[in-house]
Design a protein around this motif. Structure first.
Motif, PDB file in Angstrom:
ATOM      1  N   PRO A 107      -2.758  -1.575   5.703  1.00  0.00           N
ATOM      2  CA  PRO A 107      -3.302  -0.226   5.867  1.00  0.00           C
ATOM      3  C   PRO A 107      -4.773  -0.264   6.285  1.00  0.00           C
ATOM      4  CG  PRO A 107      -3.085  -0.756   3.547  1.00  0.00           C
ATOM      5  CD  PRO A 107      -2.476  -1.893   4.303  1.00  0.00           C
ATOM      6  N   GLN A 108      -5.166   0.697   7.091  1.00  0.00           N
ATOM      7  CA  GLN A 108      -6.553   0.809   7.547  1.00  0.00           C
ATOM      8  C   GLN A 108      -7.233   1.935   6.774  1.00  0.00           C
ATOM      9  OE1 GLN A 108      -7.847  -1.419   9.807  1.00  0.00           O
ATOM     10  NE2 GLN A 108      -5.834  -2.361   9.538  1.00  0.00           N
ATOM     11  N   GLY A 109      -7.097   1.929   5.489  1.00  0.00           N
ATOM     12  CA  GLY A 109      -7.660   2.966   4.638  1.00  0.00           C
ATOM     13  C   GLY A 109      -6.669   3.317   3.557  1.00  0.00           C
ATOM     14  N   SER A 110      -6.933   4.429   2.873  1.00  0.00           N
ATOM     15  CA  SER A 110      -6.075   4.813   1.752  1.00  0.00           C
ATOM     16  C   SER A 110      -5.293   6.096   2.010  1.00  0.00           C
ATOM     17  CB  SER A 110      -6.927   4.959   0.491  1.00  0.00           C
ATOM     18  OG  SER A 110      -7.927   5.934   0.711  1.00  0.00           O
ATOM     19  N   ASP A 111      -5.281   6.586   3.228  1.00  0.00           N
ATOM     20  CA  ASP A 111      -4.563   7.811   3.575  1.00  0.00           C
ATOM     21  C   ASP A 111      -3.108   7.469   3.892  1.00  0.00           C
ATOM     22  OD1 ASP A 111      -3.583  10.181   4.543  1.00  0.00           O
ATOM     23  OD2 ASP A 111      -5.077  10.395   6.156  1.00  0.00           O
ATOM     24  N   PRO A 112      -2.153   7.872   3.022  1.00  0.00           N
ATOM     25  CA  PRO A 112      -0.748   7.526   3.240  1.00  0.00           C
ATOM     26  C   PRO A 112      -0.182   8.082   4.549  1.00  0.00           C
ATOM     27  CG  PRO A 112      -1.002   8.709   1.156  1.00  0.00           C
ATOM     28  CD  PRO A 112      -2.347   8.621   1.783  1.00  0.00           C
ATOM     29  N   PHE A 117       4.923   2.798   7.307  1.00  0.00           N
ATOM     30  CA  PHE A 117       5.938   2.439   6.315  1.00  0.00           C
ATOM     31  C   PHE A 117       7.117   1.727   6.970  1.00  0.00           C
ATOM     32  CE2 PHE A 117       3.906   6.164   4.299  1.00  0.00           C
ATOM     33  CZ  PHE A 117       3.593   5.629   3.061  1.00  0.00           C
ATOM     34  N   ALA A 118       7.570   0.654   6.349  1.00  0.00           N
ATOM     35  CA  ALA A 118       8.782  -0.056   6.778  1.00  0.00           C
ATOM     36  C   ALA A 118       9.916   0.183   5.789  1.00  0.00           C
ATOM     37  CB  ALA A 118       8.510  -1.546   6.892  1.00  0.00           C
ATOM     38  N   GLY A 119       9.570   0.520   4.546  1.00  0.00           N
ATOM     39  CA  GLY A 119      10.567   0.710   3.499  1.00  0.00           C
ATOM     40  C   GLY A 119       9.924   0.601   2.139  1.00  0.00           C
ATOM     41  N   SER A 120      10.708   0.158   1.183  1.00  0.00           N
ATOM     42  CA  SER A 120      10.235   0.027  -0.192  1.00  0.00           C
ATOM     43  C   SER A 120      10.780  -1.251  -0.794  1.00  0.00           C
ATOM     44  CB  SER A 120      10.713   1.217  -1.039  1.00  0.00           C
ATOM     45  OG  SER A 120      10.242   2.438  -0.520  1.00  0.00           O
ATOM     46  N   THR A 121      10.121  -1.693  -1.852  1.00  0.00           N
ATOM     47  CA  THR A 121      10.628  -2.821  -2.623  1.00  0.00           C
ATOM     48  C   THR A 121      10.578  -2.440  -4.092  1.00  0.00           C
ATOM     49  OG1 THR A 121      10.506  -5.199  -2.985  1.00  0.00           O
ATOM     50  CG2 THR A 121       8.422  -4.049  -2.860  1.00  0.00           C
ATOM     51  N   ILE A 122      11.575  -2.911  -4.830  1.00  0.00           N
ATOM     52  CA  ILE A 122      11.693  -2.604  -6.262  1.00  0.00           C
ATOM     53  C   ILE A 122      12.167  -3.862  -6.975  1.00  0.00           C
ATOM     54  CG2 ILE A 122      12.889  -1.203  -7.997  1.00  0.00           C
ATOM     55  CD1 ILE A 122      13.483   0.833  -5.795  1.00  0.00           C
TER      56      ILE A 122
END
Length: 179
Positions: A107-112, A117-122
């Protein structure tokens, strides 16, 4: 009469077997046959454990990577607050051990809204892949077409270490706040 070597072997075998017995031997071996050496030994049979239909399968931790569907970025951001709201019960119950977004690039900062996004991990505690898929299908990301649950990758996971993230005091950051 048995040879001295056979008598020595039989006596040492008898002593080793007698040591394993739950009761001390009551007589010396006759050296006449092998059965006379074994007869004082009582082996305890261990109970055989079988899986009955009433036993729940053992839960283990799994590392799960769920890809986003192509073009799901806007939908992800739209339902993100609901997704975060649904995490607390899963974490509190011990179902989810950790999780977060997978990005295509740093990320180039903290703005979502600017994240790729590619996906999620759990890391999830479950007994099977099907159980995991059922949990994932019930998440708002799956219901709203963000997660591609059918293409999720899942591996049994043995964690070597866990450390808290330095400076992250909140379990669930506010998804609407720029971090």
């Amino acid at each position: 009469m048995a040879s001295p070597h056979l008598r020595s072997f039989a006596a040492s075998t008898f002593n080793r077997l007698a040591f394993l017995s739950s009761k001390p031997p009551t007589s010396k071996p006759s050296f006449g046959s092998f059965s006379s050496i074994i007869s004082p030994i009582r082996f305890q049979q261990q109970p055989i454990r079988t899986m009955s239909s009433t036993e729940a399968p053992k839960k283990v931790e799994w590392l799960v990577v769920i890809p986003d569907f192509p073009g799901a970025h806007e939908k992800r951001l739209e339902v993100r607050p609901q997704h975060f709201g649904g995490l607390k019960p899963a974490v509190d119950s011990g179902l989810y051990k950790m999780g977060g977004a997978v990005l295509n690039e740093p990320p180039q900062g903290s703005d979502p809204t600017k994240f790729s996004f590619a996906g999620s991990t759990i890391v999830i505690s479950a007994a099977s892949r099907e159980e995991i898929k059922e949990v994932l299908r019930n998440d708002i990301y799956a219901k709203e077409g963000v997660w591609d649950v059918e293409n999720a990758q899942m591996w049994p996971f043995l964690c070597a270490f866990r450390f808290p993230v330095p400076g992250q005091d909140e379990k669930f950051p506010d998804p609407n706040t720029k971090q």
